[in-house]
Enzyme design. Structure first.
Site, PDB file in Angstrom:
ATOM      1  N   GLY A 223      -3.710  -0.212  13.695  1.00 20.70           N
ATOM      2  CA  GLY A 223      -3.681  -0.165  15.149  1.00 20.70           C
ATOM      3  C   GLY A 223      -3.963  -1.512  15.756  1.00 20.70           C
ATOM      4  O   GLY A 223      -4.453  -2.412  15.078  1.00 20.70           O
ATOM      5  N   PRO A 224      -3.650  -1.648  17.040  1.00 19.26           N
ATOM      6  CA  PRO A 224      -3.860  -2.921  17.730  1.00 19.26           C
ATOM      7  C   PRO A 224      -5.341  -3.300  17.772  1.00 19.26           C
ATOM      8  O   PRO A 224      -6.195  -2.423  17.582  1.00 19.26           O
ATOM      9  CB  PRO A 224      -3.321  -2.676  19.140  1.00 19.26           C
ATOM     10  CG  PRO A 224      -2.947  -1.254  19.223  1.00 19.26           C
ATOM     11  CD  PRO A 224      -3.107  -0.612  17.902  1.00 19.26           C
ATOM     12  N   PRO A 225      -5.619  -4.561  18.015  1.00 18.07           N
ATOM     13  CA  PRO A 225      -7.007  -5.004  18.042  1.00 18.07           C
ATOM     14  C   PRO A 225      -7.801  -4.305  19.148  1.00 18.07           C
ATOM     15  O   PRO A 225      -7.239  -3.947  20.187  1.00 18.07           O
ATOM     16  CB  PRO A 225      -6.925  -6.501  18.338  1.00 18.07           C
ATOM     17  CG  PRO A 225      -5.508  -6.851  18.438  1.00 18.07           C
ATOM     18  CD  PRO A 225      -4.670  -5.642  18.254  1.00 18.07           C
ATOM     19  N   THR A 227      -9.184  -1.360  19.218  1.00 22.98           N
ATOM     20  CA  THR A 227      -9.050   0.079  19.421  1.00 22.98           C
ATOM     21  C   THR A 227     -10.157   0.856  18.724  1.00 22.98           C
ATOM     22  O   THR A 227     -10.161   2.075  18.744  1.00 22.98           O
ATOM     23  CB  THR A 227      -7.688   0.583  18.912  1.00 22.98           C
ATOM     24  OG1 THR A 227      -7.396  -0.058  17.685  1.00 22.98           O
ATOM     25  CG2 THR A 227      -6.600   0.267  19.910  1.00 22.98           C
ATOM     26  N   LYS A 229     -11.366   0.258  15.270  1.00 21.33           N
ATOM     27  CA  LYS A 229     -11.265   0.421  13.819  1.00 21.33           C
ATOM     28  C   LYS A 229     -12.586   0.059  13.131  1.00 21.33           C
ATOM     29  O   LYS A 229     -13.095   0.809  12.308  1.00 21.33           O
ATOM     30  CB  LYS A 229     -10.104  -0.432  13.276  1.00 21.33           C
ATOM     31  CG  LYS A 229      -8.756  -0.020  13.859  1.00 21.33           C
ATOM     32  CD  LYS A 229      -7.616  -0.795  13.263  1.00 21.33           C
ATOM     33  CE  LYS A 229      -7.629  -2.261  13.609  1.00 21.33           C
ATOM     34  NZ  LYS A 229      -7.396  -2.547  15.047  1.00 21.33           N
ATOM     35  N   THR A 230     -13.123  -1.079  13.510  1.00 22.62           N
ATOM     36  CA  THR A 230     -14.406  -1.484  12.929  1.00 22.62           C
ATOM     37  C   THR A 230     -15.488  -0.484  13.298  1.00 22.62           C
ATOM     38  O   THR A 230     -16.338  -0.127  12.485  1.00 22.62           O
ATOM     39  CB  THR A 230     -14.791  -2.872  13.463  1.00 22.62           C
ATOM     40  OG1 THR A 230     -13.661  -3.722  13.357  1.00 22.62           O
ATOM     41  CG2 THR A 230     -15.947  -3.451  12.698  1.00 22.62           C
ATOM     42  N   GLU A 445       5.132 -10.655  49.106  1.00 21.06           N
ATOM     43  CA  GLU A 445       4.367  -9.525  48.575  1.00 21.06           C
ATOM     44  C   GLU A 445       4.752  -8.220  49.261  1.00 21.06           C
ATOM     45  O   GLU A 445       4.904  -7.191  48.607  1.00 21.06           O
ATOM     46  CB  GLU A 445       2.857  -9.774  48.717  1.00 21.06           C
ATOM     47  CG  GLU A 445       2.342 -10.986  47.942  1.00 21.06           C
ATOM     48  CD  GLU A 445       2.752 -10.996  46.478  1.00 21.06           C
ATOM     49  OE1 GLU A 445       2.930  -9.905  45.905  1.00 21.06           O
ATOM     50  OE2 GLU A 445       2.914 -12.094  45.912  1.00 21.06           O
TER      51      GLU A 445
HETATM   52  P1  ADP Z   1     -10.992  -3.249  16.165  1.00 20.60           P
HETATM   53  O1  ADP Z   1     -11.777  -3.271  14.898  1.00 20.60           O
HETATM   54  O2  ADP Z   1     -10.015  -2.120  16.231  1.00 20.60           O
HETATM   55  O3  ADP Z   1     -10.362  -4.548  16.533  1.00 20.60           O
HETATM   56  P2  ADP Z   1     -13.569  -2.764  17.308  1.00 20.60           P
HETATM   57  O4  ADP Z   1     -13.931  -1.550  16.587  1.00 20.60           O
HETATM   58  O5  ADP Z   1     -14.177  -4.038  16.824  1.00 20.60           O
HETATM   59  O6  ADP Z   1     -12.008  -2.939  17.363  1.00 20.60           O
HETATM   60  O7  ADP Z   1     -13.907  -2.563  18.855  1.00 20.60           O
HETATM   61  C1  ADP Z   1     -14.544  -3.537  19.613  1.00 20.60           C
HETATM   62  C2  ADP Z   1     -15.445  -2.897  20.659  1.00 20.60           C
HETATM   63  O8  ADP Z   1     -14.684  -2.173  21.608  1.00 20.60           O
HETATM   64  C3  ADP Z   1     -16.396  -1.895  20.082  1.00 20.60           C
HETATM   65  O9  ADP Z   1     -17.584  -2.500  19.684  1.00 20.60           O
HETATM   66  C4  ADP Z   1     -16.622  -0.924  21.227  1.00 20.60           C
HETATM   67  O10 ADP Z   1     -17.607  -1.407  22.098  1.00 20.60           O
HETATM   68  C5  ADP Z   1     -15.322  -0.963  21.966  1.00 20.60           C
HETATM   69  N1  ADP Z   1     -14.435   0.161  21.571  1.00 20.60           N
HETATM   70  C6  ADP Z   1     -13.227   0.055  20.977  1.00 20.60           C
HETATM   71  N2  ADP Z   1     -12.677   1.251  20.767  1.00 20.60           N
HETATM   72  C7  ADP Z   1     -13.547   2.161  21.225  1.00 20.60           C
HETATM   73  C8  ADP Z   1     -13.555   3.602  21.266  1.00 20.60           C
HETATM   74  N3  ADP Z   1     -12.525   4.312  20.803  1.00 20.60           N
HETATM   75  N4  ADP Z   1     -14.626   4.215  21.800  1.00 20.60           N
HETATM   76  C9  ADP Z   1     -15.656   3.507  22.272  1.00 20.60           C
HETATM   77  N5  ADP Z   1     -15.714   2.154  22.246  1.00 20.60           N
HETATM   78  C10 ADP Z   1     -14.682   1.473  21.739  1.00 20.60           C
HETATM   79 ZN    ZN Z   2       6.639 -11.662  43.199  1.00 18.26          ZN
END
Ligand code: ADP
Ligand code: ZN
Length: 642
Positions: A223-225, A227, A229-230, A445
């Site tokens: 998935g995109p950054p 979202t 995953k970590t 605008e």
């Molecule tokens: P990825 O690993 O997908 O790039 P992270 O897990 O590092 O993203 O997400 C970064 C931060 O964004 C998290 O620490 C959290 O605060 C917030 N976040 C991202 N996704 C969610 C979610 N589904 N629910 C709650 N917080 C989220």
């Molecule tokens: Zn314009």
């Protein structure tokens, strides 16, 4: 690890610097007391007060008035003994500064047969010399060594030591307290469900093995950054209460061949010693890229590392309890061997959250913040399609910072809106002076806004503003419709027409010669939309063919270069351009038409906007309805552009 080394090295250097300054301070030459000059022996430079220019010194030399010369500081200074009629024919000791680059001085002194001598740079104490030459390097090296030794990531393992370069750099937590529970994650329910199952396996493996179930060894989060995953990986470690190894794929990719592979070996060795456990590999595409692909062919080090990873994943037995979780946003460039059964055989897609998901995520992040009652998280979620979880977290954080700046005890609607505006549009600038340009921007605008309101398939106006933001002189915001993954042809056309509306208004009101460069961003957007209609969505005369893909034009280093991107004949390219022009011309014509039809309302709204600078959607719609009876919203029926 190299971070540490770098930091430590810098630290070492700082120590060194301080020490050498210390030595300077006690420079013994500064402390030598005045002594009497002993003529014809050695002339001591520290006791000489009278000076002479170098030019005058040369004159004296020629006249034969110089008796003795002592050179100091690499021949930069000289103390001379001279006697001349000017000086009363008595020998005097004089200091002369010798300019850099006068190499013939010695030659000259010989020529005139002057008694001269040269002295070392400083009359340094032998101990000081010894200290700076021998002791300092020893202290420095010892200091570095000590710092390496003490910069371990966790006790009992000297990973950061340079002696252990091939050891895994994974951060390891035996009883992880990542602080993340499943409750903190919203909007990605399927992924969450998948992981809740893993947690339950790790807690009670018998429940699964008794019915012969195999738990996957590897799970790939795609998935995109931002979202989450970590976040998911952290949550499983925490909830299952098992040891947790976390490492980024890029940490395996090293300069030296074989190091990455040996790190992988080491990581898996540690993991199986600690089973059941979770190994989280972030950005796995850094190692897992398709072998032999990309510009310049393969990369030995990375391929060896990947091979090692594959071998290790095959090596450990099913249901042993080592679960590898990988995360990537480019599954398409991963080597297919990684995705085979027994490796990352389960893929979990983590998408950008939909509207409800966004509400959920906003609620999670609003939990620990004092948010006032006038803030509607639902409305905020409506405003932010395309935002990732990380973006939303950032938005609320930004709002909290603004609230602190304005010294408020809770976050109100104002701060939330301001934060959203900043994140979407950039930081606000100061409004323009009242002049013709401001009027032109206002017409531009309002042009967008009017067309957006007249066309049936267009999103509603959210706000019009003449406050510049992020490089734009004025902005019209539309409330985007629910997530824009399915957009109809007439919606696309409406978007193009409204985007051209700004320029059309400039043209209709001020005349073609006065049209400005301000619309260049609009034109780019329009062109890209029209092109995609033709080449990706099959919405033109050419028919339903996908001629380009999403990443058209970008040569991605990891993708296979053998696959041509634009695989169509030149004649087709001409037809594509032709269709794109037809779409845009049609839309421009519509745009000008709508502006002309609504000129009276536009003038009135522009006057009001120049007054207030920012106008909200409801106010704008009210103005529209009080001043005129709006024509029925137009629906676009366009079948062809030929
Ligand atoms: P990825 O690993 O997908 O790039 P992270 O897990 O590092 O993203 O997400 C970064 C931060 O964004 C998290 O620490 C959290 O605060 C917030 N976040 C991202 N996704 C969610 C979610 N589904 N629910 C709650 N917080 C989220
Ligand atoms: Zn314009």
């Amino acid at each position: 690890m190299w971070d540490n080394i770098l930091r430590n090295t810098l630290f070492g250097l700082v120590i060194l610097n301080l020490t050498s300054i210390g030595i300077k301070k006690f420079n013994p030459t500064d402390m030598i007391p005045e002594t009497n000059v002993k003529p014809n022996t050695e002339l001591n430079k520290n006791s000489v007060n009278s000076r002479m220019t170098y030019g005058r010194f040369l004159d004296y030399l020629e006249m034969g008035w110089i008796k003795q010369v002592d050179l100091y500081d690499n021949s930069r200074n000289a103390i001379v003994e001279a006697s001349s009629p000017e000086l009363g024919n008595r020998p005097q000791i004089i200091r002369v500064e010798i300019p850099v680059g006068t190499s013939q001085l010695i030659q000259k002194l010989k020529e005139y047969n002057i008694d001269f001598d040269s002295h070392p740079t400083e009359d340094q104490n032998i101990w000081i010399t010894l200290a700076s030459n021998v002791l300092l390097p020893i202290i420095f090296i010892a200091g570095l060594f000590y710092l390496f030794q003490s910069s371990e990531n966790f006790p009992g393992n000297s990973d950061s030591s340079p002696m252990n370069i091939g050891k895994s750099t994974a951060r390891f937590e035996r009883r992880p307290d990542t602080g993340v529970v499943f409750n903190d994650i919203a909007g990605i329910d399927e992924a969450k469900a998948e992981f809740e199952e893993i947690v339950s396996f790790l807690k009670q493996p018998e429940k699964y093995t008794i019915v012969g179930a195999k738990i996957p060894k590897g799970i790939l989060l795609v998935g995109p950054p931002g979202t989450g995953k970590t976040l998911l990986a952290k949550a499983i470690a925490n909830e299952a209460d098992v040891p947790f190894f976390s490492v980024a794929g890029s940490e395996f990719v090293e300069m030296f061949i074989g190091i990455g592979a040996s790190r992988v070996r080491d990581l898996f060795k540690k993991a199986s010693e600690n089973a059941p456990c979770i190994v989280f590999i972030d950005e796995i595409d850094a190692v897992g890229r398709e072998r032999g692909a990309g510009i310049g062919g393969g990369n030995d080090e990375r391929e060896q590392t990947l091979n090692q990873l594959l071998t290790e994943m095959d090596g450990f037995k099913e249901n042993k309890g080592v679960i590898v979780v990988g995360a990537t946003n480019r599954v398409d460039i991963l080597d297919s061997a990684l995705l085979r059964p027994g490796r990352f055989d389960r893929q979990v897609t983590v998408n950008l959250p939909d509207r409800l998901g966004r509400v959920g995520i906003l609620k999670v992040h609003a939990r620990n913040k004092p948010i006032s009652d006038d803030v509607s998280l639902v409305q905020l979620a409506n405003r932010t399609p395309g935002f990732s979880g990380a973006d939303l977290a950032n938005l609320l954080n930004e709002a909290a910072i603004l609230a602190t700046r304005y010294e408020k005890s809770s976050i109100t609607k104002n701060e939330v809106n301001e934060a959203a505006d900043r994140i979407i549009g950039g930081i606000a600038g100061t409004p323009m002076e009242d002049n013709k340009n401001k009027r032109l921007v206002a017409y531009h605008e309002v042009g967008h806004a009017i067309i957006g309101s007249v066309l049936k398939s267009h999103d509603e106006v959210e706000k019009i503003t003449l406050v510049p933001r992020g490089g734009a002189k004025g902005l019209t915001w539309f409330t985007p419709d629910e997530d824009q993954t399915l957009v109809s042809r007439s919606e696309l056309l409406a978007r193009i027409i409204a985007t051209l509306g700004g320029r059309a208004a400039e043209q209709v009101v001020f005349g073609t010669p006065e049209v400005t460069t301000g619309a260049s961003g609009d034109l780019q957007r329009v062109t890209s939309l029209a092109r995609q209609m033709v080449t990706r969505f099959g919405m033109s005369n050419i028919g339903p063919i996908a001629l380009e893909d999403e990443n058209n034009g970008q040569v991605f280093l990891g993708a296979n270069m053998a696959v041509e991107n634009n695989d169509y004949a030149e004649s087709l390219a001409d037809r594509i351009d032709d269709q794109v022009c037809k779409i845009i011309n049609y839309c421009e014509q519509k745009s000008v038409e709508i502006i002309k039809d609504n000129r009276v309302i536009i003038d009135l709204i522009v006057e009001r906007l120049l007054d207030v600078e920012t106008m909200d959607g409801p106010e704008f719609r009210e103005l529209l309805s009080t001043y005129t009876v709006l024509p029925d919203k137009k629906t676009l029926y366009v079948s062809k552009f030929s």
